[in-house]
Design a protein around this motif. Structure first.
Motif, PDB file in Angstrom:
ATOM      1  N   LEU A  26      42.369  28.584  47.224  1.00 40.30           N
ATOM      2  CA  LEU A  26      43.074  29.859  47.341  1.00 40.30           C
ATOM      3  C   LEU A  26      44.533  29.701  46.899  1.00 40.30           C
ATOM      4  CD1 LEU A  26      42.982  32.825  48.211  1.00 40.30           C
ATOM      5  CD2 LEU A  26      43.562  32.064  50.515  1.00 40.30           C
ATOM      6  N   HIS A  27      45.145  28.595  47.312  1.00 45.69           N
ATOM      7  CA  HIS A  27      46.518  28.318  46.860  1.00 45.69           C
ATOM      8  C   HIS A  27      46.579  28.270  45.334  1.00 45.69           C
ATOM      9  CE1 HIS A  27      47.614  26.002  50.801  1.00 45.69           C
ATOM     10  NE2 HIS A  27      47.561  27.302  50.999  1.00 45.69           N
ATOM     11  N   HIS A  28      45.586  27.649  44.703  1.00 44.31           N
ATOM     12  CA  HIS A  28      45.580  27.557  43.239  1.00 44.31           C
ATOM     13  C   HIS A  28      45.571  28.947  42.607  1.00 44.31           C
ATOM     14  CE1 HIS A  28      43.848  23.188  43.074  1.00 44.31           C
ATOM     15  NE2 HIS A  28      45.134  23.223  43.371  1.00 44.31           N
ATOM     16  N   LYS A  29      44.779  29.845  43.178  1.00 46.70           N
ATOM     17  CA  LYS A  29      44.741  31.211  42.641  1.00 46.70           C
ATOM     18  C   LYS A  29      46.120  31.867  42.789  1.00 46.70           C
ATOM     19  CE  LYS A  29      39.806  32.174  43.420  1.00 46.70           C
ATOM     20  NZ  LYS A  29      39.433  30.829  43.125  1.00 46.70           N
ATOM     21  N   SER A  30      46.723  31.705  43.957  1.00 47.99           N
ATOM     22  CA  SER A  30      48.058  32.273  44.185  1.00 47.99           C
ATOM     23  C   SER A  30      49.085  31.658  43.245  1.00 47.99           C
ATOM     24  CB  SER A  30      48.487  32.052  45.640  1.00 47.99           C
ATOM     25  OG  SER A  30      47.617  32.722  46.516  1.00 47.99           O
ATOM     26  N   LEU A  31      48.985  30.359  43.035  1.00 41.29           N
ATOM     27  CA  LEU A  31      49.904  29.683  42.111  1.00 41.29           C
ATOM     28  C   LEU A  31      49.722  30.192  40.689  1.00 41.29           C
ATOM     29  CD1 LEU A  31      49.743  26.067  43.525  1.00 41.29           C
ATOM     30  CD2 LEU A  31      51.819  27.450  43.267  1.00 41.29           C
ATOM     31  N   GLY A  32      48.489  30.425  40.298  1.00 40.29           N
ATOM     32  CA  GLY A  32      48.225  30.959  38.955  1.00 40.29           C
ATOM     33  C   GLY A  32      48.869  32.312  38.747  1.00 40.29           C
TER      34      GLY A  32
END
Length: 110
Positions: A26-32
């Motif tokens: 989920l963090h990766h999606k937010s970072l993207g």
């Protein structure tokens, strides 16, 4: 970076230890999304918008790295050298099949 983690590292650790890495994904999606905002502000040459977007990106990245370090590093360090080498050199699908077989054998042997 995220592709490797989500494509190999997280699935392996999840299968090996029965832990969820969903929060890190989920963090990766937010970072993207945050990274897209940084690039958009940069392309618009809007320094203030760029600074805010970069700050928001860092506000997501820093806790992500801390949580990733807390969740992932201990699991990797728990692997014995032979298992780590097998993980490092193995392909995800075959590693996951191997772990599923081991899990089935353990369940059958009680």
């Amino acid at each position: 970076h995220e592709g490797y983690e989500e494509g190999k590292l997280y699935p392996y650790l999840s299968a090996k230890y029965g832990v969820s890495m969903a929060i890190l994904e989920l963090h990766h999606k937010s970072l993207g999304l945050a990274e897209e905002r940084v690039h958009a502000a940069d392309n618009q040459a809007d320094a203030l918008k760029f600074a805010h977007a970069l700050k928001r990106h860092d506000e997501i990245l820093v806790p992500h790295l801390a949580q990733e370090e807390e969740m992932v590093i201990p699991l990797l360090l728990a692997l014995d050298p032979k298992t780590f080498e097998r993980y490092r050199n193995g392909h995800t699908a075959s590693l996951l099949r191997e772990l599923a077989r081991e899990s089935e054998e353990m369940a059958a042997n009680g």
